[in-house]
Design an enzyme around this catalytic site. Sequence first.
Site, PDB file in Angstrom:
ATOM      1  NE  ARG A 102      -3.841   0.711   1.938  1.00 49.98           N
ATOM      2  CZ  ARG A 102      -5.065   0.849   2.454  1.00 49.98           C
ATOM      3  NH1 ARG A 102      -5.246   1.594   3.540  1.00 49.98           N
ATOM      4  NH2 ARG A 102      -6.110   0.252   1.917  1.00 49.98           N
ATOM      5  CG  HIS A 129      -8.520   0.341  -2.856  1.00 50.45           C
ATOM      6  ND1 HIS A 129      -7.773  -0.757  -2.480  1.00 50.45           N
ATOM      7  CD2 HIS A 129      -9.164   0.751  -1.720  1.00 50.45           C
ATOM      8  CE1 HIS A 129      -7.961  -0.999  -1.202  1.00 50.45           C
ATOM      9  NE2 HIS A 129      -8.793  -0.108  -0.718  1.00 50.45           N
ATOM     10  CD  GLN A 132     -13.101  -1.539  -0.559  1.00 52.75           C
ATOM     11  OE1 GLN A 132     -12.275  -1.471   0.339  1.00 52.75           O
ATOM     12  NE2 GLN A 132     -14.307  -2.065  -0.382  1.00 52.75           N
ATOM     13  CG  ASP A 219     -13.390   6.729  -1.112  1.00 53.16           C
ATOM     14  OD1 ASP A 219     -13.428   6.630   0.131  1.00 53.16           O
ATOM     15  OD2 ASP A 219     -12.343   6.590  -1.776  1.00 53.16           O
ATOM     16  CB  CYS A 260     -14.015   1.546   0.054  1.00 51.24           C
ATOM     17  SG  CYS A 260     -13.479   3.271   0.192  1.00 51.24           S
ATOM     18  NE  ARG A 288     -10.304  -4.929   0.614  1.00 51.62           N
ATOM     19  CZ  ARG A 288      -9.560  -3.906   1.049  1.00 51.62           C
ATOM     20  NH1 ARG A 288     -10.136  -2.837   1.557  1.00 51.62           N
ATOM     21  NH2 ARG A 288      -8.229  -3.924   0.945  1.00 51.62           N
TER      22      ARG A 288
HETATM   23  N1  NVA Z   1      -9.833   6.922  -1.352  1.00 51.13           N
HETATM   24  C1  NVA Z   1      -9.495   6.493  -0.012  1.00 51.13           C
HETATM   25  C2  NVA Z   1      -9.765   5.052   0.145  1.00 51.13           C
HETATM   26  C3  NVA Z   1      -9.436   4.501   1.508  1.00 51.13           C
HETATM   27  C4  NVA Z   1      -9.664   3.039   1.596  1.00 51.13           C
HETATM   28  C5  NVA Z   1      -8.032   6.815   0.246  1.00 51.13           C
HETATM   29  O1  NVA Z   1      -7.214   6.606  -0.653  1.00 51.13           O
HETATM   30  O2  NVA Z   1      -7.719   7.294   1.334  1.00 51.13           O
HETATM   31  N1   CP Z   2     -11.192   0.200   2.483  1.00 54.31           N
HETATM   32  C1   CP Z   2      -9.926   0.096   2.897  1.00 54.31           C
HETATM   33  O1   CP Z   2      -8.991  -0.160   2.133  1.00 54.31           O
HETATM   34  O2   CP Z   2      -9.763   0.288   4.227  1.00 54.31           O
HETATM   35  P1   CP Z   2      -8.405   0.490   5.016  1.00 54.31           P
HETATM   36  O3   CP Z   2      -7.812   1.810   4.587  1.00 54.31           O
HETATM   37  O4   CP Z   2      -8.796   0.478   6.457  1.00 54.31           O
HETATM   38  O5   CP Z   2      -7.463  -0.636   4.679  1.00 54.31           O
END
Ligand code: NVA
Ligand code: CP
Length: 307
Positions: A102, A129, A132, A219, A260, A288
């Site tokens: 990540r 992502h 997700q 989101d 998500c 997930r």
């Molecule tokens: N768009 C959000 C998704 C978190 C799971 C982010 O990147 O922070």
């Molecule tokens: N939706 C998602 O990826 O959650 P986290 O940021 O908690 O991993």
Amino acid sequence: MEHLLKLSDLTKEELLSILETGHDLKKKLKSGIETPYLKGKTLGMIFQKASTRTRVSFEVGMNQLGGHPLYLSASDLQMGRGESIEDTAQVLSRYLDAIMIRTFDQADVETLAEYGTVPIINGLTDLYHPCQILADLMTIQEVKGSLEGLKFAFVGDGNNMANSLIVGSLLVGASIAVASPKGYRPNDDLLERYIDHPGFLLTEDPYEAVKDADVVFTDVWASMGDEAEAEIRKKVFQNIYQVNHDLLAVADSQVMVQHCLPAHKEEEISTEVFEQHAAYIFEEAENRLHVQKAVLVHLMGVPAYVS
Ligand code: NVA
Ligand code: CP
């Protein structure tokens, strides 16, 4: 399938086969059937951003598959002090059987895959992502039965979720309408690729996007990495890009809402709508776990699942 870097690397058959495996692993888990398919294997998990769901679901999933998950905070690795991704990839590949990462830049995930010799999984970048969206599609299959021909709508920031959702929806034969304000649209290259696709609509008007939708996604307005812009974004998005009762009134009467998580209630989603749709939103979070276990067994070539 060698890696999961982005959904556009998958064929429709590969994607549907991962979902099928996800359903199967979920059923086995609920029936108490053990699935130690990855005994002796280790998954490294590099995190350069915070996480609740991704970290815990991969960690628990790897344990349920009989393998071992290894949490690697990027700031504790030499990567955090400037060791290159290229060298990190070559070293970690000699210890690990797969790596989930990540991070911010999609290019780092691609470089890890180029220089490493083990499967790489994108656990979220600024651009995509994929894990997700696989969980979301699995949840929609559970609720709606199938994906083909469904009408999806995304309301809000044209971020990693919106980008992967566009690719995933069109791949499985659903249509996708995205409502984002100017300046916050999905990725330009993706728009160029899909703008003329008959199943794709880009608009600034959430009501146009959500009209007759079977599934509505949203989101946060400011993703991880966008914190400094949070106040400016709030001004652009507020009162318009919120999934609330009024907006859902134009959707299909059986509309399903997906988020998500984490959610900022009263920003991108009203508390009322969140609560009404919470059962499927939390099922989406649970999925997930199941769908990522499917990704792991597919990537690591477990014969029961990979023909
Ligand atoms: N768009 C959000 C998704 C978190 C799971 C982010 O990147 O922070
Ligand atoms: N939706 C998602 O990826 O959650 P986290 O940021 O908690 O991993």
